[in-house]
Enzyme design. Structure first.
Site, PDB file in Angstrom:
ATOM      1  N   ARG A  61     -56.887 -45.052 -12.472  1.00 31.83           N
ATOM      2  CA  ARG A  61     -56.763 -43.645 -12.054  1.00 31.83           C
ATOM      3  C   ARG A  61     -57.901 -42.801 -12.636  1.00 31.83           C
ATOM      4  O   ARG A  61     -58.395 -41.868 -12.005  1.00 31.83           O
ATOM      5  CB  ARG A  61     -55.396 -43.109 -12.475  1.00 31.83           C
ATOM      6  N   VAL A  95     -52.693 -34.836 -14.226  1.00 34.58           N
ATOM      7  CA  VAL A  95     -53.539 -35.348 -15.311  1.00 34.58           C
ATOM      8  C   VAL A  95     -54.966 -35.570 -14.815  1.00 34.58           C
ATOM      9  O   VAL A  95     -55.837 -35.994 -15.573  1.00 34.58           O
ATOM     10  CB  VAL A  95     -52.943 -36.657 -15.897  1.00 34.58           C
ATOM     11  N   HIS A 111     -49.000 -32.354 -19.121  1.00 34.08           N
ATOM     12  CA  HIS A 111     -48.723 -33.794 -19.169  1.00 34.08           C
ATOM     13  C   HIS A 111     -49.938 -34.593 -19.606  1.00 34.08           C
ATOM     14  O   HIS A 111     -49.993 -35.805 -19.424  1.00 34.08           O
ATOM     15  CB  HIS A 111     -48.229 -34.290 -17.802  1.00 34.08           C
ATOM     16  N   CYS A 141     -62.667 -41.652 -35.911  1.00 30.85           N
ATOM     17  CA  CYS A 141     -62.496 -42.457 -37.145  1.00 30.85           C
ATOM     18  C   CYS A 141     -63.051 -43.865 -37.000  1.00 30.85           C
ATOM     19  O   CYS A 141     -62.991 -44.654 -37.947  1.00 30.85           O
ATOM     20  CB  CYS A 141     -61.007 -42.509 -37.519  1.00 30.85           C
ATOM     21  N   GLY A 178     -47.157 -27.736  -4.574  1.00 29.42           N
ATOM     22  CA  GLY A 178     -47.297 -29.188  -4.466  1.00 29.42           C
ATOM     23  C   GLY A 178     -46.562 -29.963  -5.531  1.00 29.42           C
ATOM     24  O   GLY A 178     -47.093 -30.929  -6.078  1.00 29.42           O
TER      25      GLY A 178
HETATM   26  C1  BV8 Z   1     -39.239 -34.920 -21.998  1.00 25.29           C
HETATM   27  C2  BV8 Z   1     -48.073 -38.120 -16.832  1.00 25.29           C
HETATM   28  C3  BV8 Z   1     -38.102 -34.624 -24.043  1.00 25.29           C
HETATM   29  C4  BV8 Z   1     -47.894 -39.569 -16.550  1.00 25.29           C
HETATM   30  C5  BV8 Z   1     -45.919 -37.311 -16.134  1.00 25.29           C
HETATM   31  C6  BV8 Z   1     -33.357 -39.666 -17.950  1.00 25.29           C
HETATM   32  C7  BV8 Z   1     -33.938 -40.627 -18.778  1.00 25.29           C
HETATM   33  C8  BV8 Z   1     -35.132 -40.363 -19.472  1.00 25.29           C
HETATM   34  C9  BV8 Z   1     -35.764 -39.138 -19.350  1.00 25.29           C
HETATM   35  C10 BV8 Z   1     -35.155 -38.214 -18.515  1.00 25.29           C
HETATM   36  C11 BV8 Z   1     -33.985 -38.462 -17.822  1.00 25.29           C
HETATM   37  N1  BV8 Z   1     -33.665 -37.351 -17.101  1.00 25.29           N
HETATM   38  C12 BV8 Z   1     -34.606 -36.427 -17.293  1.00 25.29           C
HETATM   39  C13 BV8 Z   1     -35.497 -36.932 -18.162  1.00 25.29           C
HETATM   40  C14 BV8 Z   1     -36.649 -36.267 -18.660  1.00 25.29           C
HETATM   41  C15 BV8 Z   1     -37.866 -36.777 -17.910  1.00 25.29           C
HETATM   42  C16 BV8 Z   1     -37.713 -36.557 -16.439  1.00 25.29           C
HETATM   43  O1  BV8 Z   1     -37.760 -35.434 -15.975  1.00 25.29           O
HETATM   44  N2  BV8 Z   1     -37.536 -37.663 -15.676  1.00 25.29           N
HETATM   45  C17 BV8 Z   1     -37.379 -37.541 -14.246  1.00 25.29           C
HETATM   46  C18 BV8 Z   1     -37.986 -38.772 -13.559  1.00 25.29           C
HETATM   47  C19 BV8 Z   1     -35.901 -37.407 -13.934  1.00 25.29           C
HETATM   48  N3  BV8 Z   1     -38.921 -35.956 -18.426  1.00 25.29           N
HETATM   49  C20 BV8 Z   1     -39.609 -36.383 -19.497  1.00 25.29           C
HETATM   50  O2  BV8 Z   1     -39.465 -37.462 -20.014  1.00 25.29           O
HETATM   51  C21 BV8 Z   1     -40.579 -35.369 -20.065  1.00 25.29           C
HETATM   52  N4  BV8 Z   1     -40.380 -35.299 -21.484  1.00 25.29           N
HETATM   53  O3  BV8 Z   1     -38.267 -34.596 -21.373  1.00 25.29           O
HETATM   54  O4  BV8 Z   1     -39.276 -34.984 -23.355  1.00 25.29           O
HETATM   55  C22 BV8 Z   1     -38.529 -34.453 -25.426  1.00 25.29           C
HETATM   56  C23 BV8 Z   1     -38.549 -33.166 -25.951  1.00 25.29           C
HETATM   57  C24 BV8 Z   1     -38.918 -33.009 -27.273  1.00 25.29           C
HETATM   58  C25 BV8 Z   1     -39.304 -34.122 -28.032  1.00 25.29           C
HETATM   59  C26 BV8 Z   1     -39.302 -35.404 -27.470  1.00 25.29           C
HETATM   60  C27 BV8 Z   1     -38.919 -35.586 -26.156  1.00 25.29           C
HETATM   61  C28 BV8 Z   1     -42.019 -35.806 -19.846  1.00 25.29           C
HETATM   62  C29 BV8 Z   1     -42.327 -35.776 -18.379  1.00 25.29           C
HETATM   63  C30 BV8 Z   1     -43.814 -36.044 -18.202  1.00 25.29           C
HETATM   64  C31 BV8 Z   1     -44.003 -37.416 -17.628  1.00 25.29           C
HETATM   65  N5  BV8 Z   1     -45.413 -37.587 -17.304  1.00 25.29           N
HETATM   66  N6  BV8 Z   1     -47.215 -37.403 -15.903  1.00 25.29           N
HETATM   67  C32 BV8 Z   1     -48.752 -39.991 -15.407  1.00 25.29           C
HETATM   68  O5  BV8 Z   1     -49.236 -39.134 -14.635  1.00 25.29           O
HETATM   69  O6  BV8 Z   1     -48.933 -41.227 -15.302  1.00 25.29           O
HETATM   70  S1  BV8 Z   1     -44.902 -36.775 -14.897  1.00 25.29           S
HETATM   71  C33 BV8 Z   1     -45.690 -37.155 -13.451  1.00 25.29           C
HETATM   72  O7  BV8 Z   1     -44.722 -37.210 -12.426  1.00 25.29           O
HETATM   73  C34 BV8 Z   1     -46.610 -36.070 -13.023  1.00 25.29           C
HETATM   74  O8  BV8 Z   1     -47.321 -35.507 -14.073  1.00 25.29           O
HETATM   75  C35 BV8 Z   1     -45.718 -35.094 -12.325  1.00 25.29           C
HETATM   76  O9  BV8 Z   1     -45.200 -34.176 -13.238  1.00 25.29           O
HETATM   77  C36 BV8 Z   1     -44.606 -35.972 -11.864  1.00 25.29           C
HETATM   78  C37 BV8 Z   1     -44.727 -36.120 -10.407  1.00 25.29           C
HETATM   79  O10 BV8 Z   1     -44.253 -34.920  -9.907  1.00 25.29           O
HETATM   80  P1  BV8 Z   1     -45.061 -34.101  -8.821  1.00 25.29           P
HETATM   81  O11 BV8 Z   1     -46.351 -33.654  -9.399  1.00 25.29           O
HETATM   82  O12 BV8 Z   1     -44.125 -33.071  -8.348  1.00 25.29           O
HETATM   83  O13 BV8 Z   1     -45.411 -35.155  -7.705  1.00 25.29           O
HETATM   84  P2  BV8 Z   1     -44.448 -35.693  -6.561  1.00 25.29           P
HETATM   85  O14 BV8 Z   1     -45.128 -36.838  -5.914  1.00 25.29           O
HETATM   86  O15 BV8 Z   1     -43.073 -35.889  -7.123  1.00 25.29           O
HETATM   87  O16 BV8 Z   1     -44.373 -34.483  -5.531  1.00 25.29           O
HETATM   88  C38 BV8 Z   1     -45.520 -34.120  -4.793  1.00 25.29           C
HETATM   89  C39 BV8 Z   1     -45.130 -32.886  -4.004  1.00 25.29           C
HETATM   90  O17 BV8 Z   1     -46.284 -32.420  -3.311  1.00 25.29           O
HETATM   91  C40 BV8 Z   1     -44.069 -33.156  -2.956  1.00 25.29           C
HETATM   92  O18 BV8 Z   1     -43.133 -32.112  -2.973  1.00 25.29           O
HETATM   93  C41 BV8 Z   1     -44.863 -33.161  -1.640  1.00 25.29           C
HETATM   94  O19 BV8 Z   1     -44.084 -32.648  -0.571  1.00 25.29           O
HETATM   95  C42 BV8 Z   1     -45.975 -32.207  -1.965  1.00 25.29           C
HETATM   96  N7  BV8 Z   1     -47.225 -32.423  -1.214  1.00 25.29           N
HETATM   97  C43 BV8 Z   1     -47.788 -33.601  -0.852  1.00 25.29           C
HETATM   98  N8  BV8 Z   1     -48.954 -33.365  -0.214  1.00 25.29           N
HETATM   99  C44 BV8 Z   1     -49.128 -32.012  -0.188  1.00 25.29           C
HETATM  100  C45 BV8 Z   1     -48.027 -31.414  -0.822  1.00 25.29           C
HETATM  101  N9  BV8 Z   1     -47.901 -30.072  -0.942  1.00 25.29           N
HETATM  102  C46 BV8 Z   1     -48.881 -29.314  -0.425  1.00 25.29           C
HETATM  103  N10 BV8 Z   1     -49.980 -29.814   0.195  1.00 25.29           N
HETATM  104  C47 BV8 Z   1     -50.136 -31.151   0.334  1.00 25.29           C
HETATM  105  N11 BV8 Z   1     -51.215 -31.625   0.959  1.00 25.29           N
END
Ligand code: BV8
Length: 235
Positions: A61, A95, A111, A141, A178
């Site tokens: 990526r 990212v 993120h 380091c 998005g």
């Molecule tokens: C946290 C980096 C607490 C990585 C990312 C159960 C078990 C374990 C955890 C959890 C759980 N339930 C909830 C959680 C928390 C978890 C979570 O939310 N899980 C989800 C799956 C349920 N969250 C976490 O773990 C977060 N941390 O909670 O920590 C904590 C607090 C204190 C101390 C310690 C711990 C961390 C979350 C971050 C994860 N890392 N990214 C990488 O990139 O490899 S998240 C990653 O996925 C992305 O960064 C992004 O955020 C996410 C994807 O989401 P979107 O960006 O919305 O993308 P997606 O494809 O889903 O949607 C695209 C949209 O665009 C669509 O709507 C589509 O229609 C639209 N679109 C498409 N084309 C277009 C468009 N719109 C306009 N124009 C276009 N052309």
């Protein structure tokens, strides 16, 4: 809302804003990478268990960034930042480096960033453009084989949350662009803004998420909807 000093704007972007630059979204490719769910690869446990596979996921990526450019939506947001008379903050879940390359500077990458590496030995995060391998040494380091992507994995705390919540608590206009609103805590930012009366919460998406906390939804490709919104705001 048009160009009024004092009005505060907070923008949240997700992978949909980079789709038209050619970067795949997470759920568009039904969230799979080499048959694995992203949520399984982007975790500290996966890195512990299969470091080379996880490094490869990010190396591919990171390399892809050299083949893509910011699109009109990224550029329109950079123009809005330059021209807007009030407070402005762009929070991105992405990212990739496309917002930065488009000129955005009031930007929080909650993120992490593909183009930075973090040292497990000294804790420093530094710019990193090429592949991360077991032979990579920390620029700070010089420890070898201790570098990980400077990425927030599932289960890890997102970055800059205090600054985000501070800006969200004062936002008059919140725009989510998005993002499917499936990943927390970013998905709850709109709730936070909606808890204050009189705020405007706008969703720009290819398809509506159906989240009732948005009081306005505009459907279409981000290159069109973002340019139109910025033109309205700067009128
Ligand atoms: C946290 C980096 C607490 C990585 C990312 C159960 C078990 C374990 C955890 C959890 C759980 N339930 C909830 C959680 C928390 C978890 C979570 O939310 N899980 C989800 C799956 C349920 N969250 C976490 O773990 C977060 N941390 O909670 O920590 C904590 C607090 C204190 C101390 C310690 C711990 C961390 C979350 C971050 C994860 N890392 N990214 C990488 O990139 O490899 S998240 C990653 O996925 C992305 O960064 C992004 O955020 C996410 C994807 O989401 P979107 O960006 O919305 O993308 P997606 O494809 O889903 O949607 C695209 C949209 O665009 C669509 O709507 C589509 O229609 C639209 N679109 C498409 N084309 C277009 C468009 N719109 C306009 N124009 C276009 N052309």
């Amino acid at each position: 809302m048009t160009k009024k000093a004092g009005q505060s704007i907070v923008i949240l972007t997700g992978s949909g804003i980079s789709a038209e630059s050619g970067l795949p979204t997470f759920r568009g490719s039904d969230g799979l990478w080499q048959g694995r769910r992203v949520e399984e690869v982007a975790t500290p446990e996966a890195f512990e268990r299969e470091p080379l596979l996880v490094q490869q996921f990010y190396n591919l990526r990171r390399a892809a960034l050299q083949r893509v450019e910011p699109n009109a939506a990224h550029l329109a947001l950079a123009a809005l930042e330059r021209e807007w008379p009030g407070e402005y903050l762009l929070i991105t879940q992405n990212v990739d480096d496309l917002h930065f390359r488009a000129g955005s500077r009031r930007l929080l990458s909650i993120h992490g960033e593909l183009r930075r590496a973090r040292c497990l030995s000294c804790g420093a995060d530094t710019p990193w453009m090429e592949d991360l391998t077991p032979d990579s040494s920390c620029p700070r380091c010089h420890e070898v084989g201790k570098l990980r992507p400077h990425i927030v994995w599932f289960g890890e705390a997102p970055m800059h949350m205090d600054q985000c919540l501070d800006a969200l608590s004062q936002a008059d206009l919140f725009v989510a662009i998005g993002t499917s609103g499936k990943v927390y805590p970013a998905a709850s930012f709109v709730d936070f803004v909606a808890s204050r009366p009189g705020t405007r919460r706008l969703e720009l998406n290819q398809e509506a998420t159906g989240n009732p906390r948005f009081n306005e939804v505009r459907i279409g490709p981000a290159t069109e909807t973002v340019q139109a919104l910025v033109a309205e705001l700067l009128a």
